[in-house]
Design a protein around this motif. Structure first.
Motif, mmCIF file in Angstrom:
data_model
loop_
_atom_site.group_PDB
_atom_site.id
_atom_site.type_symbol
_atom_site.label_atom_id
_atom_site.label_comp_id
_atom_site.label_asym_id
_atom_site.label_seq_id
_atom_site.Cartn_x
_atom_site.Cartn_y
_atom_site.Cartn_z
ATOM 1 N N THR A 2 -77.507 -51.207 1.013
ATOM 2 C CA THR A 2 -78.376 -51.379 2.167
ATOM 3 C C THR A 2 -77.622 -50.994 3.429
ATOM 4 O OG1 THR A 2 -79.541 -53.207 1.091
ATOM 5 C CG2 THR A 2 -79.795 -52.989 3.474
ATOM 6 N N SER A 3 -78.204 -50.075 4.194
ATOM 7 C CA SER A 3 -77.595 -49.656 5.452
ATOM 8 C C SER A 3 -78.674 -49.089 6.350
ATOM 9 C CB SER A 3 -76.514 -48.602 5.210
ATOM 10 O OG SER A 3 -76.039 -48.098 6.448
ATOM 11 N N GLN A 4 -78.550 -49.347 7.642
ATOM 12 C CA GLN A 4 -79.482 -48.775 8.612
ATOM 13 C C GLN A 4 -79.031 -47.399 9.071
ATOM 14 O OE1 GLN A 4 -79.771 -51.748 11.715
ATOM 15 N NE2 GLN A 4 -81.372 -52.854 10.615
ATOM 16 N N THR A 5 -77.893 -46.927 8.563
ATOM 17 C CA THR A 5 -77.321 -45.674 9.062
ATOM 18 C C THR A 5 -77.560 -44.492 8.134
ATOM 19 O OG1 THR A 5 -75.177 -46.117 8.012
ATOM 20 C CG2 THR A 5 -75.508 -46.952 10.247
ATOM 21 N N HIS A 7 -79.978 -43.065 4.395
ATOM 22 C CA HIS A 7 -81.056 -43.327 3.449
ATOM 23 C C HIS A 7 -80.924 -42.354 2.293
ATOM 24 C CE1 HIS A 7 -85.199 -42.841 1.810
ATOM 25 N NE2 HIS A 7 -85.151 -44.164 1.884
ATOM 26 N N THR A 21 -79.269 -41.535 9.360
ATOM 27 C CA THR A 21 -80.446 -42.114 10.012
ATOM 28 C C THR A 21 -80.099 -42.871 11.294
ATOM 29 O OG1 THR A 21 -80.306 -44.057 8.563
ATOM 30 C CG2 THR A 21 -81.743 -42.263 7.852
ATOM 31 N N ARG A 22 -79.335 -42.219 12.157
ATOM 32 C CA ARG A 22 -79.108 -42.753 13.508
ATOM 33 C C ARG A 22 -79.598 -41.720 14.521
ATOM 34 N NH1 ARG A 22 -73.697 -44.313 15.352
ATOM 35 N NH2 ARG A 22 -74.721 -46.030 16.420
ATOM 36 N N ASN A 27 -76.955 -39.130 15.153
ATOM 37 C CA ASN A 27 -76.254 -39.343 13.877
ATOM 38 C C ASN A 27 -74.738 -39.349 14.028
ATOM 39 O OD1 ASN A 27 -78.655 -39.537 12.287
ATOM 40 N ND2 ASN A 27 -78.870 -37.316 12.496
ATOM 41 N N GLU A 32 -70.009 -48.360 10.448
ATOM 42 C CA GLU A 32 -70.975 -48.693 9.405
ATOM 43 C C GLU A 32 -71.420 -47.447 8.644
ATOM 44 O OE1 GLU A 32 -75.449 -50.611 8.775
ATOM 45 O OE2 GLU A 32 -74.522 -50.656 10.755
#
Length: 260
Positions: A2-5, A7, A21-22, A27, A32
């Motif tokens: 799981t990461s917000q950075t 996918h 995904t920044r 990006n 992280e």
């Protein structure tokens, strides 16, 4: 994972889309994201269902290099702390470089600094004609140390010198001439060009492709643990110079450094 950075999406053919995904940060590589990419490379390596990996960036850019917050932390860190962070980044590049699957970079927008490092560890790089590239570290008084083994392995010393020493930004056709890119296509044809190359890779035996990639790496420029230690030390040394302090300070203060 799981990461917000990042996918990861894997289709029924075994094609994995690994996306940065920044988009709001173009990006840029944060701590992280670095950890997430390292873990993703490990997961994709172990997944027998994955045949090909496409690495792309969401938003306006492929990867704008180091995250500003991450860079500021390096500026304020101790030498030991900088070495730890440089090694974190180096292990990410190593993991992607040694991924035993075809790795295709889908490049659009800007690819600066660490973004050039990412595309340099890919087996094929297809870029939009509108993309721009630069190893801009020297304009901050530092050097592209951690990525240097992979960039030089890709383009050679002769073509690396003017890019490393000037920090100039070049267009896609100049990047192609420097061997950073495999193909340049109109931006609207980027996905079609990627799909065409995916079909070629899917026609290959997965195990033979993995062995062939390992063979090519073994015959090319060796990137040993000792070499990685050397470039990390070079970066740590550079961060301690007065020019690095001036360059990074000027960048955050949005002014020209003293040498300009």
């Amino acid at each position: 994972m799981t990461s917000q950075t990042i996918h990861i999406a894997i289709d029924e053919r075994g094609v994995a889309r690994l996306s940065l995904t920044r988009p709001e940060k173009h990006n840029a590589l944060s701590a992280e994201m670095i950890d997430a990419l390292t873990e993703a490379a490990s997961d994709l390596r172990r997944d027998p269902g994955v045949r090909v990996v496409v690495l792309a960036g969401e938003g306006a850019s492929f990867c704008a290099g180091g995250d500003l917050g991450w860079m500021r932390a390096q500026f304020d860190a101790t030498r030991a702390g900088r070495i730890i962070e440089a090694r974190r980044l180096a292990m990410m590049f190593k993991a992607l470089n040694e991924l035993p699957k075809p790795l295709i970079a889908r490049v659009h927008g800007n690819a600066f600094g660490g973004g050039v490092g990412i595309l340099s560890v890919c087996d094929m790089v297809i870029a939009a004609a509108t993309a721009r590239f630069g190893l801009t570290e020297v304009r901050l008084g530092i050097i592209p140390a951690t990525i240097s083994p992979y960039v030089i392995a890709r383009i050679g010393e002769v073509k690396a010198r003017p890019l490393f020493l000037s920090g100039k930004v070049i267009d896609a056709w100049q990047a192609h001439a420097a061997d950073l890119l495999s193909r340049v296509v109109p931006e609207e044809a980027l996905d079609e060009a990627i799909e065409a190359e995916i079909r070629h890779f899917l026609a290959a035996s997965p195990q033979a492709a993995a062995r062939a990639k390992a063979l090519v790496r073994s015959l090319g420029m060796p990137i040993s643990d000792e070499l990685i230690d050397h470039v990390i030390t070079q970066l740590a040394d550079t961060w301690e110079t007065e020019e690095a302090k001036e360059g990074v300070t000027a960048f955050f203060e949005r002014r020209e450094p003293s040498w300009r």
